[in-house]
Design a protein around this motif. Sequence first.
Motif, PDB file in Angstrom:
ATOM      1  N   THR A  96       0.823  -1.215   0.000  1.00 40.94           N
ATOM      2  CA  THR A  96       0.000   0.000   0.000  1.00 40.94           C
ATOM      3  C   THR A  96       0.852   1.259   0.000  1.00 40.94           C
ATOM      4  OG1 THR A  96      -0.163  -0.109   2.426  1.00 40.94           O
ATOM      5  CG2 THR A  96      -1.945  -1.102   1.158  1.00 40.94           C
ATOM      6  N   ARG A 101      -3.434   2.103  -3.023  1.00 38.11           N
ATOM      7  CA  ARG A 101      -4.469   1.278  -2.393  1.00 38.11           C
ATOM      8  C   ARG A 101      -5.136   0.325  -3.383  1.00 38.11           C
ATOM      9  NH1 ARG A 101      -1.449   3.515   1.206  1.00 38.11           N
ATOM     10  NH2 ARG A 101      -2.256   5.356   2.273  1.00 38.11           N
ATOM     11  N   PRO A 104      -2.947  -3.376  -4.181  1.00 43.74           N
ATOM     12  CA  PRO A 104      -3.089  -4.424  -3.158  1.00 43.74           C
ATOM     13  C   PRO A 104      -4.515  -4.957  -3.045  1.00 43.74           C
ATOM     14  CG  PRO A 104      -1.804  -2.591  -2.306  1.00 43.74           C
ATOM     15  CD  PRO A 104      -2.390  -2.142  -3.601  1.00 43.74           C
ATOM     16  N   SER A 141      -6.194  -8.410   5.318  1.00 44.62           N
ATOM     17  CA  SER A 141      -6.659  -7.125   4.783  1.00 44.62           C
ATOM     18  C   SER A 141      -7.598  -6.405   5.736  1.00 44.62           C
ATOM     19  CB  SER A 141      -7.377  -7.350   3.449  1.00 44.62           C
ATOM     20  OG  SER A 141      -8.608  -8.047   3.642  1.00 44.62           O
ATOM     21  N   VAL A 145      -5.397  -3.050   4.480  1.00 43.52           N
ATOM     22  CA  VAL A 145      -5.865  -2.411   3.251  1.00 43.52           C
ATOM     23  C   VAL A 145      -7.279  -1.872   3.391  1.00 43.52           C
ATOM     24  CG1 VAL A 145      -6.315  -2.759   0.794  1.00 43.52           C
ATOM     25  CG2 VAL A 145      -4.382  -3.903   1.868  1.00 43.52           C
ATOM     26  N   GLU A 208      -7.175   6.577  -7.631  1.00 39.81           N
ATOM     27  CA  GLU A 208      -6.251   6.241  -6.552  1.00 39.81           C
ATOM     28  C   GLU A 208      -6.568   7.109  -5.342  1.00 39.81           C
ATOM     29  OE1 GLU A 208      -4.502   4.470  -4.357  1.00 39.81           O
ATOM     30  OE2 GLU A 208      -3.693   3.611  -6.208  1.00 39.81           O
ATOM     31  N   TRP A 212      -2.721   8.941  -0.683  1.00 41.61           N
ATOM     32  CA  TRP A 212      -1.515   8.307  -1.195  1.00 41.61           C
ATOM     33  C   TRP A 212      -0.870   9.157  -2.290  1.00 41.61           C
ATOM     34  CZ3 TRP A 212       0.161   6.331  -5.921  1.00 41.61           C
ATOM     35  CH2 TRP A 212       1.334   5.564  -5.865  1.00 41.61           C
ATOM     36  N   HIS A 501       0.707   7.959   6.878  1.00 38.79           N
ATOM     37  CA  HIS A 501      -0.266   6.901   6.779  1.00 38.79           C
ATOM     38  C   HIS A 501      -1.585   7.228   7.449  1.00 38.79           C
ATOM     39  CE1 HIS A 501       2.822   4.216   5.243  1.00 38.79           C
ATOM     40  NE2 HIS A 501       3.621   4.719   6.166  1.00 38.79           N
TER      41      HIS A 501
END
Length: 504
Positions: A96, A101, A104, A141, A145, A208, A212, A501
Amino acid sequence: MAKDDYENAYPEYEESIESPVNISWTPFLRQLFVVGGVWTIYFVLGLCYGAPNVFIPQIRREANSTEAVSEDMASWLTSIHGYAALLWILILPILTRKFGRKVPFLILCITTMLGYIVFYLSSSNIILLISEIMQGPLVASNMTVLILIVTEYSSPRYRGVFMTVKSTIFFCGVWVANATGTFSHWKHIAFFAFVCSSCSLTAFLWPESPSWLAMNGRFEDCAKSHHWLKGYDKESENELESLINAQKEYLRARSKRKEASCCRLRIIMETLSTKAFHKPLLLSMTVMLLYNFSGKFVCSMYSVELIKRITNSEPTAYMGMLILEAVTICSMLIGCVLSKYLKRRTLLLTSSSIGIGFLFVISLYLYLIKLAVITENKVVSLLLLTLFSMTFSCGPMILACSVYGELTPIRYRSSSLPILAIFSEILMASVLKVSPYIFKIFGLHGAFLFYGVSASVFAFLLYKYLPESKDKTLQEIENYFKVAPADEIVSQELLEDKDLHKPR
C-alpha cells in the motif's frame, strides 16, 4: 482551497475545475461505489470464518464418522487462516505504501477468487486446509488495506456510517455461510465468495487514494481524485487544502533531513516508551482480549457443535445456529443505534457486564444439569445462549474498532496498526485453535466459566483505565494520555513519517 487557487496551481485540470458540481448526492454515491467494493470483501471474510462451522459437520455426516475430520484437524481448519495472515500483515502495508491502495486490493480480490476455486474443487481435508491458507491475504486485509480504503476514500460525514456497516456485513457473511451449509452442500459457499470477489474488481474503475497521491507529491492527481470522490463543497475544499499543505511541508522537511541509523533506533525506542503510544495500544489490545475471551466469537464459529452438545439434536443445532447468528446481526444494529445516544465506555462496560453475568448463569445451569439437579430444557438453553449473544453483540463486537480508531493518536497509527493487526490475528486464531480442547477438558460448564472469569478480568481493566472518547476530538483524547512533556520527546521526522499513513 478556493476554486481560483486550483486554476492557478493546477492548470492541467483547469477545464474540469471550472465547472464545479453543486452539493448533491454524487459524492456520496461515488464513495458508496468504492466502499461497496470493500463491503463485499468483508462479506467474503464472513463467509471464510463461517464456512468451517458447517463443512466440518457435513463431512463427518457424509462419512458417518467423526474421524473423517479429527478434532485436531477441525481446530486447524477453523483457525489456520488467522496464522496464514501473519506474513501478509507485513506484506500488505508495504504494497500500500509503494503501489497505492488499488493494486493491493486487486491482488486481494484475485487471491480470494483463486482460494475459493480450490475450496470448491477440494476433495480432502489437506486441500481444504490449503484453500484456507490461501485466504491469508483476505484475513490480513481486515486491519490493513480495507481500513485504509474506507477512511481515505470517504468524507468525515459518512465515515462513521461506513465503518459501522462493515462490522455488520461481516456477520451477515457468517450467517449466509451457515445458512448455505444448513440447506445445501457446503461447497456452494464458494459460489457466493467467487461472485462477491468478482464484483469487487470494480476497483479497476476507482481513482487512486487522494492521501496516497499527496504522500508521493502528485498533487494534481490528488486534487482530481479528491474532487471526483468528494466534490467541491467548502468542507471538501478545506480537507483537500489541509491534505496538500501537510504533505508539501513533509516533503520539504524530508528533503533537508537525513537521520543516521543509530539515531533512528533511538527514536523508535523513545516512541515505544511514549505513553501516548503504548497506553492506547494496550487498551485496544485489552478490548480485543475481552472480545475473544468472552467466548462470543468462539460460540459463533463452533455454534453447531455447541448447540448439538447442549440439545442432543442435530436439526435443533442447525436451526439454533441460524437463529443465534440472526440475533447477533440484529443486536449489532441495535448497538449501532445505542452508540448514538450512550457513551462509548458506558455501552461497552454495561453490555460486557450483562454478558459476563449470562456466562456465569449458563455455566451454573449446565453444571446443575450435569449433577442431575435439574433437567435440561432446550428452550431455556437456547434462550440463555441468545441473551448472551445479544449483550456482547451490542458492545465489544461493534466497539472494538471504534475504541482503536478514537484512542490511537493519528501520528502513531502507522506504527500501532501492524502491531495490533498481528496481535489480533494471533489471538483470534489461537483462541479458535484451543477452544475445542477447552470444551473437551473442562466440559461445557467449565468452558463457559473459564470465559466468564477471563472476560471479567479484562472488563475490570477497561473499567479502571479506559477513558470516555465520545464527542471528544482526537486532540482532546491524545492530551488525556500525555502525562508529562518528556513522554513527547520524539523526533519530528518520525512524527511526520507517521502522518504519511494517517487516514483522511
